[in-house]
Design a protein around this motif. Structure first.
Motif, PDB file in Angstrom:
ATOM      1  N   ALA A   9       0.843  -1.196   0.000  1.00 25.09           N
ATOM      2  CA  ALA A   9       0.000   0.000   0.000  1.00 25.09           C
ATOM      3  C   ALA A   9       0.875   1.242   0.000  1.00 25.09           C
ATOM      4  CB  ALA A   9      -0.900  -0.010   1.222  1.00 25.09           C
ATOM      5  N   GLU A  10       1.936   1.162   0.771  1.00 24.58           N
ATOM      6  CA  GLU A  10       2.828   2.309   0.884  1.00 24.58           C
ATOM      7  C   GLU A  10       3.498   2.605  -0.446  1.00 24.58           C
ATOM      8  OE1 GLU A  10       6.289   3.189   3.909  1.00 24.58           O
ATOM      9  OE2 GLU A  10       4.873   1.684   4.655  1.00 24.58           O
ATOM     10  N   LEU A  11       3.792   1.488  -1.183  1.00 23.77           N
ATOM     11  CA  LEU A  11       4.569   1.650  -2.400  1.00 23.77           C
ATOM     12  C   LEU A  11       3.693   1.844  -3.633  1.00 23.77           C
ATOM     13  CD1 LEU A  11       7.248  -1.056  -1.696  1.00 23.77           C
ATOM     14  CD2 LEU A  11       7.679   1.372  -2.027  1.00 23.77           C
ATOM     15  N   LYS A  12       2.433   2.090  -3.418  1.00 29.20           N
ATOM     16  CA  LYS A  12       1.528   2.148  -4.560  1.00 29.20           C
ATOM     17  C   LYS A  12       1.767   3.430  -5.362  1.00 29.20           C
ATOM     18  CE  LYS A  12      -1.470  -0.339  -6.489  1.00 29.20           C
ATOM     19  NZ  LYS A  12      -1.038  -1.685  -6.851  1.00 29.20           N
ATOM     20  N   TYR A  13       2.210   3.231  -6.590  1.00 24.33           N
ATOM     21  CA  TYR A  13       2.403   4.394  -7.456  1.00 24.33           C
ATOM     22  C   TYR A  13       1.432   4.328  -8.610  1.00 24.33           C
ATOM     23  CZ  TYR A  13       6.828   4.718  -4.973  1.00 24.33           C
ATOM     24  OH  TYR A  13       7.776   4.814  -4.012  1.00 24.33           O
ATOM     25  N   LYS A  14       1.125   5.493  -9.122  1.00 28.41           N
ATOM     26  CA  LYS A  14       0.299   5.543 -10.314  1.00 28.41           C
ATOM     27  C   LYS A  14       1.232   5.711 -11.507  1.00 28.41           C
ATOM     28  CE  LYS A  14      -3.780   8.091 -11.499  1.00 28.41           C
ATOM     29  NZ  LYS A  14      -4.685   7.062 -11.957  1.00 28.41           N
ATOM     30  N   THR A  15       0.961   4.933 -12.568  1.00 27.78           N
ATOM     31  CA  THR A  15       1.818   5.052 -13.737  1.00 27.78           C
ATOM     32  C   THR A  15       1.639   6.420 -14.379  1.00 27.78           C
ATOM     33  OG1 THR A  15       1.463   2.707 -14.128  1.00 27.78           O
ATOM     34  CG2 THR A  15       2.438   3.963 -15.911  1.00 27.78           C
ATOM     35  N   VAL A  16       2.754   7.080 -14.651  1.00 28.54           N
ATOM     36  CA  VAL A  16       2.666   8.381 -15.323  1.00 28.54           C
ATOM     37  C   VAL A  16       3.116   8.225 -16.777  1.00 28.54           C
ATOM     38  CG1 VAL A  16       3.005   9.669 -13.193  1.00 28.54           C
ATOM     39  CG2 VAL A  16       4.975   9.058 -14.618  1.00 28.54           C
ATOM     40  N   GLY A  17       2.734   9.140 -17.607  1.00 27.27           N
ATOM     41  CA  GLY A  17       3.151   9.139 -19.003  1.00 27.27           C
ATOM     42  C   GLY A  17       2.077   8.568 -19.916  1.00 27.27           C
ATOM     43  N   GLU A  18       2.499   8.232 -21.155  1.00 26.90           N
ATOM     44  CA  GLU A  18       1.569   7.762 -22.186  1.00 26.90           C
ATOM     45  C   GLU A  18       1.508   6.239 -22.164  1.00 26.90           C
ATOM     46  OE1 GLU A  18      -0.399   9.418 -24.302  1.00 26.90           O
ATOM     47  OE2 GLU A  18       0.139  11.244 -23.209  1.00 26.90           O
ATOM     48  N   LYS A  19       0.546   5.693 -21.398  1.00 26.79           N
ATOM     49  CA  LYS A  19       0.451   4.240 -21.297  1.00 26.79           C
ATOM     50  C   LYS A  19      -0.136   3.625 -22.564  1.00 26.79           C
ATOM     51  CE  LYS A  19      -1.926   4.429 -17.457  1.00 26.79           C
ATOM     52  NZ  LYS A  19      -2.691   4.071 -16.246  1.00 26.79           N
ATOM     53  N   PHE A  20      -0.988   4.400 -23.223  1.00 28.51           N
ATOM     54  CA  PHE A  20      -1.766   3.788 -24.298  1.00 28.51           C
ATOM     55  C   PHE A  20      -1.291   4.246 -25.668  1.00 28.51           C
ATOM     56  CE2 PHE A  20      -4.659   3.948 -20.569  1.00 28.51           C
ATOM     57  CZ  PHE A  20      -4.514   2.611 -20.257  1.00 28.51           C
ATOM     58  N   SER A  21      -1.622   3.419 -26.636  1.00 28.84           N
ATOM     59  CA  SER A  21      -1.159   3.685 -27.995  1.00 28.84           C
ATOM     60  C   SER A  21      -2.364   3.758 -28.920  1.00 28.84           C
ATOM     61  CB  SER A  21      -0.212   2.554 -28.427  1.00 28.84           C
ATOM     62  OG  SER A  21      -0.104   2.534 -29.823  1.00 28.84           O
ATOM     63  N   GLU A  22      -2.217   4.511 -30.018  1.00 29.73           N
ATOM     64  CA  GLU A  22      -3.345   4.610 -30.952  1.00 29.73           C
ATOM     65  C   GLU A  22      -3.467   3.368 -31.823  1.00 29.73           C
ATOM     66  OE1 GLU A  22      -2.853   8.230 -33.086  1.00 29.73           O
ATOM     67  OE2 GLU A  22      -3.022   9.428 -31.241  1.00 29.73           O
ATOM     68  N   THR A  23      -2.329   2.742 -32.095  1.00 32.95           N
ATOM     69  CA  THR A  23      -2.357   1.515 -32.912  1.00 32.95           C
ATOM     70  C   THR A  23      -1.791   0.368 -32.092  1.00 32.95           C
ATOM     71  OG1 THR A  23      -0.197   2.109 -33.781  1.00 32.95           O
ATOM     72  CG2 THR A  23      -2.120   2.688 -35.119  1.00 32.95           C
ATOM     73  N   PRO A  24      -2.530  -0.091 -31.082  1.00 34.02           N
ATOM     74  CA  PRO A  24      -1.953  -1.106 -30.195  1.00 34.02           C
ATOM     75  C   PRO A  24      -1.874  -2.478 -30.854  1.00 34.02           C
ATOM     76  CG  PRO A  24      -4.206  -0.663 -29.571  1.00 34.02           C
ATOM     77  CD  PRO A  24      -3.918   0.269 -30.696  1.00 34.02           C
ATOM     78  N   LYS A  25      -0.718  -3.135 -30.689  1.00 30.11           N
ATOM     79  CA  LYS A  25      -0.566  -4.541 -31.078  1.00 30.11           C
ATOM     80  C   LYS A  25      -0.911  -5.406 -29.870  1.00 30.11           C
ATOM     81  CE  LYS A  25       0.652  -7.730 -33.932  1.00 30.11           C
ATOM     82  NZ  LYS A  25      -0.141  -7.908 -35.146  1.00 30.11           N
ATOM     83  N   LEU A  26      -0.424  -4.932 -28.726  1.00 33.11           N
ATOM     84  CA  LEU A  26      -0.668  -5.650 -27.471  1.00 33.11           C
ATOM     85  C   LEU A  26      -1.331  -4.705 -26.482  1.00 33.11           C
ATOM     86  CD1 LEU A  26       2.798  -7.346 -27.249  1.00 33.11           C
ATOM     87  CD2 LEU A  26       0.683  -8.637 -26.999  1.00 33.11           C
ATOM     88  N   LYS A  27      -2.394  -5.212 -25.847  1.00 38.67           N
ATOM     89  CA  LYS A  27      -3.043  -4.420 -24.808  1.00 38.67           C
ATOM     90  C   LYS A  27      -2.947  -5.176 -23.500  1.00 38.67           C
ATOM     91  CE  LYS A  27      -6.792  -3.701 -27.364  1.00 38.67           C
ATOM     92  NZ  LYS A  27      -8.132  -3.298 -27.796  1.00 38.67           N
ATOM     93  N   ILE A  28      -2.223  -4.590 -22.542  1.00 45.88           N
ATOM     94  CA  ILE A  28      -2.048  -5.253 -21.246  1.00 45.88           C
ATOM     95  C   ILE A  28      -2.875  -4.476 -20.222  1.00 45.88           C
ATOM     96  CG2 ILE A  28      -0.378  -5.846 -19.443  1.00 45.88           C
ATOM     97  CD1 ILE A  28       1.294  -5.371 -22.576  1.00 45.88           C
ATOM     98  N   ARG A  29      -3.749  -5.191 -19.538  1.00 45.81           N
ATOM     99  CA  ARG A  29      -4.625  -4.520 -18.575  1.00 45.81           C
ATOM    100  C   ARG A  29      -4.649  -5.254 -17.240  1.00 45.81           C
ATOM    101  NH1 ARG A  29      -4.034  -1.572 -22.002  1.00 45.81           N
ATOM    102  NH2 ARG A  29      -5.512  -0.522 -23.392  1.00 45.81           N
ATOM    103  N   GLY A  30      -4.380  -4.530 -16.183  1.00 46.63           N
ATOM    104  CA  GLY A  30      -4.498  -5.072 -14.825  1.00 46.63           C
ATOM    105  C   GLY A  30      -3.675  -6.323 -14.583  1.00 46.63           C
ATOM    106  N   LEU A  31      -2.431  -6.307 -15.076  1.00 44.97           N
ATOM    107  CA  LEU A  31      -1.623  -7.516 -14.972  1.00 44.97           C
ATOM    108  C   LEU A  31      -0.972  -7.629 -13.590  1.00 44.97           C
ATOM    109  CD1 LEU A  31      -0.629  -9.896 -16.812  1.00 44.97           C
ATOM    110  CD2 LEU A  31       1.496  -8.608 -17.017  1.00 44.97           C
TER     111      LEU A  31
END
Lengths: 273, 430
Positions: A9-31
């Motif tokens: 809980a202490e180490l919980k970070y939110k991912t910053v930056g551009e996680k998503f792509s307009e032309t995704p080949k692979l979509k990884i969610r909640g891994l």
């Protein structure tokens, strides 16, 4: 390092930056990935775009290799490994026990840290994938496939006169390029590279890096590396992992010049790693 | 301080002092190892010298020269081409007549019997064979070297060694033999019979071939059954079996089975194969089944070790290419593990070759004269043959025991050589 739920809980970070792509080949969610009691990857969400080269960087034990091995289900070979969440290759769900890993791995190839050619001839190494997947019906077709693959891996001129010699007789850099040729012989859509240059000298490394740049025209490449210079040279996007969490993902230039997250900055400036 | 001497009790000085002690300990350590090796080699040398010196005699056999005629009247036949007549022909009579001609002074009945017993009963069969192949010899007179009785053989061999062993040889017979020797009518020939015939109650006729073929047939059954089953079990346990308590239980039991005394496998074979399934006794088929039970744990354990030693990187490479589990095993794991598996199998076979106790239990200890032709013919095996001969009172069987041991050792050495050759041959390809 065993984290208690409180630590997490202490180490919980939110991912910053551009996680998503307009032309995704692979979509990884909640891994989420865990080995026995120890969780290795926490809630990673990420897109890998078509024909892009994405680099995974981070300190040792941050889970970047584990993440990579989820994409072609190589973690299946580890008994204690549990994977939750979703990875989609185009529209195919990968993280499903019903999915047959054999055709999946024909679509998602992998190059390992240590060059691992089969103890067979150079020809048989490259021909192995086409043979088991039945890609070539005639000998001449197979010959052509082997030659094309070796040419694309930049190895043809060096080995064309000794195709029947064992693959293990090549130098380390040549062996790694042989492994790349072996991988691309089945025309995968995605190539995963797990620190492909960590056991190679700088000249062999430079050759592999050149090769990655050329291959990116046709393949989607995800590469794990310990060398930040390498990430900067070969990749378009860079993802920074820290203690199993995806901290930041952005354009490579952006990550290395002006990172959004303080942990990324600390890592690339060498304050830890 | 560029000319500093190590001071007393300085660390450097103390290291110097301890060095001597360490080197002495090291020298003792090495000497002990060398001593062990020398002791082992000496024991082996003594064993070989003893066996060869006492067994080498069995490769030669004593023959007596006699002037012999295939007389129609003595043999009691008219046509040697007629198999029925040949079967009843009195060849012994011909030999007796020849002996009496050679020693005309013998007339008393008991003396005659003593005289006749100097030639082996095998001689009559040899003559029968000869006449069958050359019928023209009927009514012709020739000189023949006839196989001597084993008592005479033992006496003649020990005479040459300078320490005559009389045994059952009577003073009268000694007289006759001496006269034969003086006339140059006794000689030793290579003992072909030892390699071409089965067991016999008469030492001079006993051969190793029956036991050798029995061993080969038994081992063939063992290999054909235990290698595929053992390798299959090893592959399943290493590659497919889930890691749980039951698998652990199986593993512990396999390890225990490898340590079970072999006689118990014999009892098991007796109870199951003979009593329950009603298989015949004394046959290589049942012997092979029992030895399969005994050899399986060895093969499974060594095959598992060989499979374990296949590097993970090769497995990753194959799986990463999209090979299925079976392709991984058939294309990569088995070829890489094969040398180790073969070594294990041949060690198991060598163990099985030398095994006596379990085979006694299923009746392979019977006295069998015929050479087995198939796996369901009664047979015995080399170590059991050695056991049987070692138990026989005649002197001539003592040297045959050692000779049979030499044959067994030769067989073992050949198997080990094959193992080494196979391993190198296979490793070159990979």
């Amino acid at each position: 390092m065993n984290l208690s739920p409180d630590d997490r809980a202490e180490l919980k970070y939110k991912t910053v930056g551009e996680k998503f792509s307009e032309t995704p080949k692979l979509k990884i969610r909640g891994l989420n990935v865990s080995y026995a009691e120890k969780q290795a990857i926490f809630d990673v969400n990420l897109d890998i775009g078509s024909n892009e080269v994405i680099a995974m960087i981070g300190p040792s034990g941050c889970g970047k290799s584990t993440f990579l091995r989820c994409i072609n289900r190589m973690n299946d070979t580890v008994d204690s490994c549990r994977v939750e969440g979703s990875i989609q290759l185009d529209d195919m769900e990968i993280c499903d026990d019903k999915v047959d890993v054999v055709p999946l791995r024909a679509r998602v190839g992998m190059v390992f840290q240590k060059p691992n050619p089969f103890p067979k001839s150079i020809y048989d190494n490259v021909a192995y994938g086409p043979r088991i997947h039945g890609l070539a019906s005639r000998r001449s077709e197979l010959d052509g496939l082997v030659e094309t693959s070796l040419r694309r891996a930049g190895l043809w001129d060096e080995v064309k006169d000794r195709l029947l010699q064992p693959g293990t007789s090549l130098s380390g850099g040549q062996q790694q390029r042989l492994c790349i040729a072996r991988t691309i012989a089945v025309s995968p859509e995605v190539i995963l590279m797990d620190e492909p240059c960590s056991s190679l000298d700088p000249i062999a490394t430079a050759k592999i890096e050149e090769l990655i740049a050329e291959l990116s025209e046709n393949f989607t490449i995800a590469i794990v590396t310990h060398s930040m210079q390498q990430a900067a040279r070969v990749s378009r996007r860079t993802a920074y992992f820290h203690l199993g969490q995806l901290i930041e993902v952005n354009d490579t230039q952006h990550v290395f010049t002006n990172p959004d997250h303080q942990l990324t900055e600390a890592y690339i400036t060498g304050r830890f790693g | 301080m560029n000319n500093a001497q190590p001071q007393k009790n300085s660390p450097a000085e103390r290291v110097q002092q301890s060095l001597k002690k360490r080197y002495r300990a090291e020298a003792r350590f090495r000497a002990f190892g060398a001593f062990s090796v020398i002791l082992g080699l000496a024991a082996l040398l003594v064993l070989f010298v003893k066996i060869i010196s006492s067994g080498i005699g069995a490769f030669q056999q004593t023959y007596i020269k006699l002037d012999l005629a295939y007389d129609e009247s003595v043999l009691g036949i008219s046509d040697p081409r007629d198999e029925d007549q040949l079967a009843v022909a009195n060849f012994e009579g011909a030999i007796r007549a020849a002996l009496l001609t050679r020693f005309p002074s013998v007339t008393a009945r008991s003396d005659k019997r003593a005289l006749y017993s100097m030639v082996s009963i095998a001689a009559a069969f040899e003559l029968q064979d000869e006449l069958r192949h050359a019928p023209d010899l009927l009514n012709k007179r020739r000189q023949y070297w006839l196989l001597a009785d084993d008592d005479l053989d033992t006496y003649f061999k020990s005479l040459k060694a300078g320490d005559p062993y009389l045994g059952r040889v009577s003073p009268q017979q000694v007289e006759w033999i001496t006269s034969l020797i003086e006339a140059g009518e006794v000689r030793k020939q290579f003992n072909r019979r030892f390699f071409t015939s089965g067991d016999s109650a008469e030492a001079e006729m006993a051969g190793i071939l029956g036991a050798l073929i029995g061993s080969l047939l038994t081992l063939a059954v063992t290999l054909v059954l235990s290698f595929p089953i053992g390798v299959g079990a090893a592959i399943y346990l290493e590659e497919y079996a889930p890691a749980n308590k039951f698998t652990d239980f199986i593993e512990v039991n396999i390890n225990n089975l490898a340590a079970v005394p072999s006689v118990i496998f014999g009892l098991l074979g007796l109870a199951i194969f003979l009593n329950m399934f009603g298989m015949p006794r004394s046959v290589p088929l049942v012997g092979g089944l029992v030895l399969t039970l005994m050899t399986l744990p060895t093969i499974i354990i060594s095959s598992r070790a060989a499979i374990k030693s296949v590097p993970q990187s090769i497995r990753d490479a194959a799986l990463g290419m999209g090979a299925s589990k079976m392709q991984l095993i058939l294309h990569h794991v088995l070829p890489l593990a094969m040398p180790g598996m073969l070594t294990g199998a041949i060690i198991g076979m060598a163990q099985a070759l030398g095994e006596t106790a379990p085979l006694l239990m299923i009746g392979m200890v019977a006295f069998i004269v015929d050479i087995p032709g198939s796996i369901d013919d009664p047979a015995t095996v080399l170590p059991v043959q050695i056991f049987l001969w070692a138990d026989s009172p005649e002197r001539a069987f003592v040297e045959r025991t050692s000779a049979a041991i030499m044959v067994l050792l030769g067989f073992l050495i050949a198997m080990n050589a094959l193992a080494i050759w196979l391993r190198q041959h296979l490793e070159k390809r990979w």
